[in-house]
Design a protein around this motif. Structure first.
Motif, PDB file in Angstrom:
ATOM      1  N   LYS A  65      38.749 -31.089 -60.883  1.00 40.79           N
ATOM      2  CA  LYS A  65      39.703 -32.282 -60.929  1.00 40.79           C
ATOM      3  C   LYS A  65      40.076 -32.487 -59.460  1.00 40.79           C
ATOM      4  O   LYS A  65      40.095 -33.567 -58.954  1.00 40.79           O
ATOM      5  CB  LYS A  65      40.714 -32.311 -61.724  1.00 40.79           C
ATOM      6  N   ASP A  66      40.565 -31.210 -58.714  1.00 45.31           N
ATOM      7  CA  ASP A  66      40.885 -31.501 -57.210  1.00 45.31           C
ATOM      8  C   ASP A  66      39.709 -32.021 -56.448  1.00 45.31           C
ATOM      9  O   ASP A  66      40.106 -32.579 -55.382  1.00 45.31           O
ATOM     10  CB  ASP A  66      41.417 -30.209 -56.647  1.00 45.31           C
ATOM     11  N   ASN A  67      38.586 -31.559 -56.526  1.00 45.81           N
ATOM     12  CA  ASN A  67      37.334 -32.153 -55.837  1.00 45.81           C
ATOM     13  C   ASN A  67      37.218 -33.428 -55.916  1.00 45.81           C
ATOM     14  O   ASN A  67      36.889 -33.970 -55.064  1.00 45.81           O
ATOM     15  CB  ASN A  67      36.229 -31.155 -56.097  1.00 45.81           C
ATOM     16  N   ALA A  68      37.298 -33.894 -57.121  1.00 48.43           N
ATOM     17  CA  ALA A  68      37.089 -35.240 -57.569  1.00 48.43           C
ATOM     18  C   ALA A  68      38.137 -36.254 -56.919  1.00 48.43           C
ATOM     19  O   ALA A  68      37.989 -37.207 -56.341  1.00 48.43           O
ATOM     20  CB  ALA A  68      36.783 -35.438 -59.188  1.00 48.43           C
ATOM     21  N   ASP A  69      39.462 -35.679 -57.095  1.00 46.26           N
ATOM     22  CA  ASP A  69      40.510 -36.480 -56.518  1.00 46.26           C
ATOM     23  C   ASP A  69      40.482 -36.565 -54.780  1.00 46.26           C
ATOM     24  O   ASP A  69      41.002 -37.467 -54.348  1.00 46.26           O
ATOM     25  CB  ASP A  69      41.810 -36.026 -57.298  1.00 46.26           C
ATOM     26  N   MET A  70      39.865 -35.607 -54.115  1.00 46.17           N
ATOM     27  CA  MET A  70      39.770 -35.798 -52.743  1.00 46.17           C
ATOM     28  C   MET A  70      39.039 -37.076 -52.350  1.00 46.17           C
ATOM     29  O   MET A  70      39.067 -37.322 -51.387  1.00 46.17           O
ATOM     30  CB  MET A  70      39.140 -34.586 -52.070  1.00 46.17           C
ATOM     31  N   LYS A  71      37.950 -37.534 -53.271  1.00 45.18           N
ATOM     32  CA  LYS A  71      36.936 -38.387 -53.070  1.00 45.18           C
ATOM     33  C   LYS A  71      37.458 -39.876 -53.446  1.00 45.18           C
ATOM     34  O   LYS A  71      36.672 -40.885 -53.428  1.00 45.18           O
ATOM     35  CB  LYS A  71      35.480 -38.007 -53.518  1.00 45.18           C
ATOM     36  N   TRP A  72      38.609 -39.845 -54.211  1.00 46.25           N
ATOM     37  CA  TRP A  72      39.119 -41.290 -55.011  1.00 46.25           C
ATOM     38  C   TRP A  72      39.753 -42.062 -53.937  1.00 46.25           C
ATOM     39  O   TRP A  72      40.476 -41.530 -53.058  1.00 46.25           O
ATOM     40  CB  TRP A  72      40.021 -40.956 -55.872  1.00 46.25           C
ATOM     41  N   TYR A  73      39.443 -43.293 -54.038  1.00 44.24           N
ATOM     42  CA  TYR A  73      40.031 -44.412 -53.141  1.00 44.24           C
ATOM     43  C   TYR A  73      40.741 -45.456 -54.063  1.00 44.24           C
ATOM     44  O   TYR A  73      39.983 -45.790 -54.972  1.00 44.24           O
ATOM     45  CB  TYR A  73      39.278 -44.849 -52.436  1.00 44.24           C
ATOM     46  N   PRO A  74      41.847 -46.102 -53.845  1.00 47.07           N
ATOM     47  CA  PRO A  74      42.267 -47.057 -54.744  1.00 47.07           C
ATOM     48  C   PRO A  74      41.343 -48.253 -54.663  1.00 47.07           C
ATOM     49  O   PRO A  74      40.661 -48.624 -53.590  1.00 47.07           O
ATOM     50  CB  PRO A  74      43.751 -47.165 -54.320  1.00 47.07           C
ATOM     51  N   ALA A  75      41.442 -49.099 -55.763  1.00 50.05           N
ATOM     52  CA  ALA A  75      40.814 -50.288 -55.692  1.00 50.05           C
ATOM     53  C   ALA A  75      41.338 -51.243 -54.800  1.00 50.05           C
ATOM     54  O   ALA A  75      42.431 -51.450 -54.428  1.00 50.05           O
ATOM     55  CB  ALA A  75      41.099 -50.823 -57.157  1.00 50.05           C
ATOM     56  N   THR A  76      40.540 -51.859 -54.332  1.00 47.86           N
ATOM     57  CA  THR A  76      40.645 -53.124 -53.123  1.00 47.86           C
ATOM     58  C   THR A  76      41.575 -54.193 -53.816  1.00 47.86           C
ATOM     59  O   THR A  76      41.356 -54.580 -55.146  1.00 47.86           O
ATOM     60  CB  THR A  76      39.358 -53.653 -52.528  1.00 47.86           C
ATOM     61  N   ASP A  77      42.591 -54.482 -53.444  1.00 47.57           N
ATOM     62  CA  ASP A  77      43.502 -55.637 -53.724  1.00 47.57           C
ATOM     63  C   ASP A  77      43.084 -56.820 -53.331  1.00 47.57           C
ATOM     64  O   ASP A  77      43.235 -57.392 -52.104  1.00 47.57           O
ATOM     65  CB  ASP A  77      45.083 -55.264 -53.291  1.00 47.57           C
ATOM     66  N   PHE A  78      42.744 -57.562 -54.232  1.00 47.07           N
ATOM     67  CA  PHE A  78      41.996 -59.216 -54.222  1.00 47.07           C
ATOM     68  C   PHE A  78      43.266 -59.943 -54.401  1.00 47.07           C
ATOM     69  O   PHE A  78      43.347 -60.859 -55.353  1.00 47.07           O
ATOM     70  CB  PHE A  78      40.994 -59.310 -54.936  1.00 47.07           C
ATOM     71  N   THR A  79      44.178 -60.066 -53.307  1.00 44.32           N
ATOM     72  CA  THR A  79      45.307 -60.979 -53.401  1.00 44.32           C
ATOM     73  C   THR A  79      44.918 -62.329 -52.995  1.00 44.32           C
ATOM     74  O   THR A  79      45.449 -63.235 -53.280  1.00 44.32           O
ATOM     75  CB  THR A  79      46.371 -60.239 -52.675  1.00 44.32           C
TER      76      THR A  79
END
Length: 117
Positions: A65-79
């Motif tokens: 889980k820690d390894n996967a969380d290091m590569k996580w980026y939040p979704a782009t905000d299409f405002t």
């Protein structure tokens, strides 16, 4: 049989041992005499083994889980609904400069000769 009898890094022992509580015997001769343990003793030993492996698997799950969380980026905000794809990409790359941009590829852009007609 070799996969089940080989030691695995995650649990620290073989899957055969985790399931049956003893290591497999690889012999062509039958066992002449062996002690049969009490059913309660076997059940207790298997419960202890299960508890140990459950803890090891939980710790391995946390590492993954820690390894996967290091590569996580939040979704782009299409405002902005009128934003073009180029503007959205530029906004993304401004937030995350370490991600490769479209067109930043080491692959050649030319078509190989054998693919040309």
């Amino acid at each position: 049989m070799s996969y089940n009898s080989a030691e695995h890094d995650t649990i620290g022992t073989s899957p055969y041992y985790a399931n049956f509580g003893y290591h497999p015997r690889f012999t062509t001769e039958p066992a002449l005499a062996h002690a049969v343990e009490n059913a309660e003793q076997l059940a207790q030993r298997l419960a202890n083994i299960k508890e140990i492996f459950t803890k090891k698997l939980e710790s391995a799950k946390l590492v993954m889980k820690d390894n996967a969380d290091m590569k996580w980026y939040p979704a782009t905000d299409f405002t902005s609904p009128n934003a073009t794809a180029r503007e959205v990409a530029e906004e993304f790359h401004a937030k995350y400069p370490d991600k490769p941009k479209p067109g930043d590829t080491p692959l050649p852009a030319a078509v190989p000769r054998r693919r040309r007609r």
